[in-house]
Design an enzyme around this catalytic site. Structure first.
Site, PDB file in Angstrom:
ATOM      1  N   THR A  40       0.832  -1.212   0.000  1.00 18.09           N
ATOM      2  CA  THR A  40       0.000   0.000   0.000  1.00 18.09           C
ATOM      3  C   THR A  40       0.866   1.261   0.000  1.00 18.09           C
ATOM      4  O   THR A  40       0.340   2.360  -0.130  1.00 18.09           O
ATOM      5  CB  THR A  40      -0.934   0.048   1.232  1.00 18.09           C
ATOM      6  OG1 THR A  40      -0.142   0.045   2.428  1.00 18.09           O
ATOM      7  CG2 THR A  40      -1.884  -1.136   1.265  1.00 18.09           C
ATOM      8  N   ASP A  83       9.399  -8.272   2.951  1.00 13.61           N
ATOM      9  CA  ASP A  83       8.052  -8.528   3.451  1.00 13.61           C
ATOM     10  C   ASP A  83       8.132  -9.089   4.869  1.00 13.61           C
ATOM     11  O   ASP A  83       8.874 -10.061   5.115  1.00 13.61           O
ATOM     12  CB  ASP A  83       7.350  -9.533   2.527  1.00 13.61           C
ATOM     13  CG  ASP A  83       5.850  -9.516   2.724  1.00 13.61           C
ATOM     14  OD1 ASP A  83       5.399  -9.670   3.877  1.00 13.61           O
ATOM     15  OD2 ASP A  83       5.131  -9.342   1.729  1.00 13.61           O
ATOM     16  N   TYR A  99      -9.451  -6.000  11.868  1.00 14.57           N
ATOM     17  CA  TYR A  99      -8.348  -5.038  12.024  1.00 14.57           C
ATOM     18  C   TYR A  99      -8.118  -4.743  13.507  1.00 14.57           C
ATOM     19  O   TYR A  99      -6.982  -4.790  13.994  1.00 14.57           O
ATOM     20  CB  TYR A  99      -8.664  -3.746  11.267  1.00 14.57           C
ATOM     21  CG  TYR A  99      -7.654  -2.644  11.509  1.00 14.57           C
ATOM     22  CD1 TYR A  99      -6.385  -2.718  10.939  1.00 14.57           C
ATOM     23  CD2 TYR A  99      -7.961  -1.545  12.312  1.00 14.57           C
ATOM     24  CE1 TYR A  99      -5.441  -1.709  11.166  1.00 14.57           C
ATOM     25  CE2 TYR A  99      -7.027  -0.541  12.543  1.00 14.57           C
ATOM     26  CZ  TYR A  99      -5.774  -0.624  11.967  1.00 14.57           C
ATOM     27  OH  TYR A  99      -4.848   0.369  12.199  1.00 14.57           O
ATOM     28  N   SER A 147      -7.097  -0.132   7.762  1.00 15.36           N
ATOM     29  CA  SER A 147      -8.499  -0.013   7.357  1.00 15.36           C
ATOM     30  C   SER A 147      -9.394  -1.127   7.890  1.00 15.36           C
ATOM     31  O   SER A 147      -9.154  -2.317   7.649  1.00 15.36           O
ATOM     32  CB  SER A 147      -8.629   0.087   5.840  1.00 15.36           C
ATOM     33  OG  SER A 147      -9.868  -0.346   5.398  1.00 15.36           O
ATOM     34  N   LYS A 187      -4.724  -5.547  15.952  1.00 14.15           N
ATOM     35  CA  LYS A 187      -3.960  -4.592  16.772  1.00 14.15           C
ATOM     36  C   LYS A 187      -3.970  -5.026  18.248  1.00 14.15           C
ATOM     37  O   LYS A 187      -2.970  -4.873  18.957  1.00 14.15           O
ATOM     38  CB  LYS A 187      -4.523  -3.187  16.601  1.00 14.15           C
ATOM     39  CG  LYS A 187      -4.303  -2.608  15.198  1.00 14.15           C
ATOM     40  CD  LYS A 187      -2.823  -2.434  14.897  1.00 14.15           C
ATOM     41  CE  LYS A 187      -2.569  -1.904  13.507  1.00 14.15           C
ATOM     42  NZ  LYS A 187      -1.139  -1.701  13.217  1.00 14.15           N
ATOM     43  N   ASN A 205      -6.787   8.351  14.279  1.00 14.15           N
ATOM     44  CA  ASN A 205      -7.017   9.108  13.036  1.00 14.15           C
ATOM     45  C   ASN A 205      -5.899  10.091  12.700  1.00 14.15           C
ATOM     46  O   ASN A 205      -6.066  11.308  12.788  1.00 14.15           O
ATOM     47  CB  ASN A 205      -8.357   9.862  13.116  1.00 14.15           C
ATOM     48  CG  ASN A 205      -9.507   8.889  13.102  1.00 14.15           C
ATOM     49  OD1 ASN A 205      -9.829   8.309  14.148  1.00 14.15           O
ATOM     50  ND2 ASN A 205     -10.094   8.662  11.950  1.00 14.15           N
ATOM     51  N   VAL A 206      -4.779   9.543  12.299  1.00 16.44           N
ATOM     52  CA  VAL A 206      -3.630  10.363  11.916  1.00 16.44           C
ATOM     53  C   VAL A 206      -3.858  10.908  10.504  1.00 16.44           C
ATOM     54  O   VAL A 206      -4.436  10.224   9.651  1.00 16.44           O
ATOM     55  CB  VAL A 206      -2.330   9.528  11.972  1.00 16.44           C
ATOM     56  CG1 VAL A 206      -1.113  10.408  11.738  1.00 16.44           C
ATOM     57  CG2 VAL A 206      -2.211   8.806  13.315  1.00 16.44           C
TER      58      VAL A 206
HETATM   59  P1  NAD Z   1       0.136   2.974   5.053  1.00 19.32           P
HETATM   60  O1  NAD Z   1      -0.701   1.953   4.357  1.00 19.32           O
HETATM   61  O2  NAD Z   1       0.332   4.295   4.405  1.00 19.32           O
HETATM   62  O3  NAD Z   1       1.555   2.370   5.383  1.00 19.32           O
HETATM   63  C1  NAD Z   1       1.764   1.009   5.680  1.00 19.32           C
HETATM   64  C2  NAD Z   1       3.018   0.569   4.942  1.00 19.32           C
HETATM   65  O4  NAD Z   1       3.303  -0.787   5.304  1.00 19.32           O
HETATM   66  C3  NAD Z   1       2.869   0.601   3.418  1.00 19.32           C
HETATM   67  O5  NAD Z   1       3.960   1.279   2.843  1.00 19.32           O
HETATM   68  C4  NAD Z   1       2.847  -0.880   3.020  1.00 19.32           C
HETATM   69  O6  NAD Z   1       3.376  -1.098   1.720  1.00 19.32           O
HETATM   70  C5  NAD Z   1       3.678  -1.509   4.134  1.00 19.32           C
HETATM   71  N1  NAD Z   1       3.372  -2.926   4.386  1.00 19.32           N
HETATM   72  C6  NAD Z   1       2.161  -3.486   4.609  1.00 19.32           C
HETATM   73  N2  NAD Z   1       2.279  -4.811   4.822  1.00 19.32           N
HETATM   74  C7  NAD Z   1       3.621  -5.083   4.750  1.00 19.32           C
HETATM   75  C8  NAD Z   1       4.391  -6.274   4.890  1.00 19.32           C
HETATM   76  N3  NAD Z   1       3.803  -7.467   5.119  1.00 19.32           N
HETATM   77  N4  NAD Z   1       5.731  -6.204   4.751  1.00 19.32           N
HETATM   78  C9  NAD Z   1       6.329  -5.012   4.494  1.00 19.32           C
HETATM   79  N5  NAD Z   1       5.662  -3.858   4.336  1.00 19.32           N
HETATM   80  C10 NAD Z   1       4.316  -3.894   4.468  1.00 19.32           C
HETATM   81  O7  NAD Z   1      -0.502   3.149   6.516  1.00 19.32           O
HETATM   82  P2  NAD Z   1      -0.291   4.296   7.612  1.00 19.32           P
HETATM   83  O8  NAD Z   1      -1.520   5.110   7.643  1.00 19.32           O
HETATM   84  O9  NAD Z   1       1.041   4.936   7.438  1.00 19.32           O
HETATM   85  O10 NAD Z   1      -0.287   3.431   8.947  1.00 19.32           O
HETATM   86  C11 NAD Z   1       0.904   3.038   9.590  1.00 19.32           C
HETATM   87  C12 NAD Z   1       0.567   2.188  10.799  1.00 19.32           C
HETATM   88  O11 NAD Z   1      -0.251   2.934  11.703  1.00 19.32           O
HETATM   89  C13 NAD Z   1      -0.245   0.930  10.486  1.00 19.32           C
HETATM   90  O12 NAD Z   1       0.189  -0.093  11.362  1.00 19.32           O
HETATM   91  C14 NAD Z   1      -1.662   1.317  10.814  1.00 19.32           C
HETATM   92  O13 NAD Z   1      -2.455   0.191  11.134  1.00 19.32           O
HETATM   93  C15 NAD Z   1      -1.438   2.211  12.006  1.00 19.32           C
HETATM   94  N6  NAD Z   1      -2.499   3.178  12.249  1.00 19.32           N
HETATM   95  C16 NAD Z   1      -2.713   4.196  11.370  1.00 19.32           C
HETATM   96  C17 NAD Z   1      -3.712   5.129  11.608  1.00 19.32           C
HETATM   97  C18 NAD Z   1      -3.958   6.277  10.663  1.00 19.32           C
HETATM   98  O14 NAD Z   1      -4.854   7.072  10.956  1.00 19.32           O
HETATM   99  N7  NAD Z   1      -3.233   6.406   9.564  1.00 19.32           N
HETATM  100  C19 NAD Z   1      -4.530   5.010  12.759  1.00 19.32           C
HETATM  101  C20 NAD Z   1      -4.292   3.949  13.640  1.00 19.32           C
HETATM  102  C21 NAD Z   1      -3.264   3.067  13.380  1.00 19.32           C
END
Ligand code: NAD
Length: 344
Positions: free
Chosen positions: A50, A77, A165, A102, A169, A194-195
Site C-alpha cells: 500500500t 516482506d 483489524y 483499514s 492490533k 485518526n492520523v
Molecule cells: P500505510 O498503508 O500508508 O503504510 C503502511 C506501509 O506498510 C505501506 O507502505 C505498506 O506497503 C507496508 N506494508 C504493509 N504490509 C507489509 C508487509 N507485510 N511487509 C512489508 N511492508 C508492508 O498506513 P499508515 O496510515 O502509514 O499506517 C501506519 C501504521 O499505523 C499501520 O500499522 C496502521 O495500522 C497504524 N495506524 C494508522 C492510523 C492512521 O490514521 N493512519 C490510525 C491507527 C493506526
C-alpha cells in the site's frame, strides 16, 4: 527546553540506527524524513503493498542527497522471517508501522489482515529479540477500544474488538506483552487516533476521510458522509505521531512495556471536519464553499465517537502534541494543493 527538542538535540549529537517498517507508507515516510533530518542512520523495510515509491522520492527531495546516503531501503516482506532477521541486524530502535490498515479492508479479507498485521509482527518481534534490539515501538490503534463507550478513552479500559483489524492490533499488544515478559524485549505500543497529513493516500476504497474529502473538494466531486455527520474523532496531525515515536523509543525504562494513546485530546464531528476543510480550501478553490454532500449508512465496524485521554503519554513520555486539527490542516495545505489537484 521541552522533552522533544532536548531529544532531537541529543540524537543529533549521538546518532542511532533505526529500522522503520512501512517506510514507503504515510506515517513511515514521515518518520523517515524526520530521522534523516536529524542525521540518523535508517534502514527502511517495505513491500510496497500500500506504500509508494513517490513517497520516498518526496523524502529524498526534503532531506537532500547527503542525508539520503544514511538510508538503506530493503524491499522486503514482514511475512518472511528471514527478511525480518536481515532487517534487524545492528539496529538500536524499531519503529514498526507496516500493516494493512483499514477496518473495511479487514472485513473484506480478514486472513490477509492477520497475515500482515499479526504473523508479520510476530516475525519482527522474534527477529528483534534475536538481534538484541534495544526497543520496539509499534503502531497500535484506537480501534482496540472497540465497543467500550467511555469518553475520553483511557489506556486500561478497552472493549471488544469490532473488526478483524481491531483484533489484529489487540493481538499485537498481547504479543508485545508476552515478548517483554518471556524474553525481556522492551516494547511500546502507540494507539494512534485518526492520523492525517502529507503523503496519506487519497486513492482507493480504503482511503482515510481527510485526504478523500480534500481531494473531492478540490475536484468539485460529491462528498460522502457515513451516517448523519455527528460521528466524532480525535484527528491527529502526523507530526504529533512522529514526536511520540521518537520519545517512546528513547524514554526511560519505566516507560517501556506500556501502551499509550497518541492523539490531541479533542473531539471533532465529521460535519465540523468538513467545514474546517471547506474554509481552508475556499481561498484556493471557490467551489469548495458549496460542496454536494451525500449521506450514507454508517459503515459496519465503525465506532460512533472517539477521543483520547493523552495524559499517560504526556506524563511518561513527555509527549506534547504540537498540532491541533486546524494547525495540521493548515500545515498540510501546500502538500494537498500540490499533490491532490488534477486528475492523474
Ligand atoms: P500505510 O498503508 O500508508 O503504510 C503502511 C506501509 O506498510 C505501506 O507502505 C505498506 O506497503 C507496508 N506494508 C504493509 N504490509 C507489509 C508487509 N507485510 N511487509 C512489508 N511492508 C508492508 O498506513 P499508515 O496510515 O502509514 O499506517 C501506519 C501504521 O499505523 C499501520 O500499522 C496502521 O495500522 C497504524 N495506524 C494508522 C492510523 C492512521 O490514521 N493512519 C490510525 C491507527 C493506526
Amino acid at each position: 527546553m521541552d522533552a522533544y527538542s532536548a531529544l532531537c538535540a541529543r540524537l543529533r549529537r549521538e546518532p542511532k540506527h533505526w529500522l522503520v517498517t512501512g517506510c514507503a507508507g504515510f506515517i513511515g515516510s514521515n518518520l523517515l524524513e524526520t530521522l534523516l533530518l536529524l542525521d540518523q542512520d535508517v534502514t527502511g523495510l517495505d513491500n510496497f503493498s500500500t506504500g509508494h515509491r513517490r513517497n520516498l522520492d518526496q523524502v529524498l527531495a526534503a532531506v537532500g542527497t547527503q542525508r539520503w546516503g544514511h538510508f538503506r531501503l530493503l524491499e522486503a516482506d514482514l511475512r518472511s522471517p528471514d527478511e525480518c532477521h536481515g532487517a534487524c541486524a545492528d539496529v538500536d530502535f524499531i519503529l514498526h508501522q507496516a500493516a494493512l490498515g483499514s477496518v473495511p479492508r479487514s472485513l473484506a479479507d480478514p486472513v490477509a489482515t492477520n497475515d500482515h498485521n499479526v504473523c508479520g509482527f510476530l516475525n519482527l518481534l522474534t527477529a528483534a529479540r534475536d538481534a538484541n534490539v534495544r526497543r520496539v515501538v509499534y503502531a497500535s490503534s484506537s480501534s482496540v477500544y472497540g465497543d467500550q463507550p467511555t469518553l475520553p478513552k483511557i489506556e486500561q479500559s478497552t472493549g471488544h474488538p469490532l473488526s478483524p483489524y481491531a483484533a489484529s492490533k489487540a493481538a499485537n499488544e498481547l504479543y508485545a506483552a508476552a515478548f517483554a515478559h518471556a524474553y525481556g524485549l522492551q516494547c511500546i505500543g502507540l494507539r494512534y487516533f485518526n492520523v492525517f497529513g502529507p503523503r496519506q493516500d487519497p486513492e482507493g476504497p480504503y482511503a482515510a476521510v481527510i485526504p478523500r474529502w480534500v481531494r473531492a473538494l478540490i475536484r468539485d466531486e460529491t462528498i460522502r458522509i457515513h451516517g448523519d455527520g455527528s460521528a466524532s474523532r480525535d484527528f491527529c496531525y502526523v507530526a504529533n505521531a512522529v514526536q511520540a515515536n521518537l520519545l517512546a523509543a528513547t524514554a526511560p525504562d519505566e516507560a517501556a512495556n506500556h501502551v499509550y494513546n497518541i492523539a490531541v485530546g479533542e473531539r471533532t464531528t465529521l460535519t465540523q471536519l468538513l467545514n474546517a476543510i471547506r474554509s481552508l480550501l475556499t481561498a484556493h478553490y471557490p467551489h469548495a464553499a458549496t460542496p454536494t454532500v451525500e449521506y450514507t449508512v454508517p459503515r459496519p465496524g465503525d465506532i460512533p465517537h472517539s477521543c483520547a485521554d493523552v495524559s499517560k503519554a504526556a506524563a511518561m513520555l513527555g509527549y506534547v502534541p504540537t498540532h491541533r486539527l486546524s494547525d495540521g490542516l493548515r500545515t498540510a495545505l501546500d502538500w494537498y494543493v500540490d499533490n491532490l489537484d488534477g486528475h492523474e
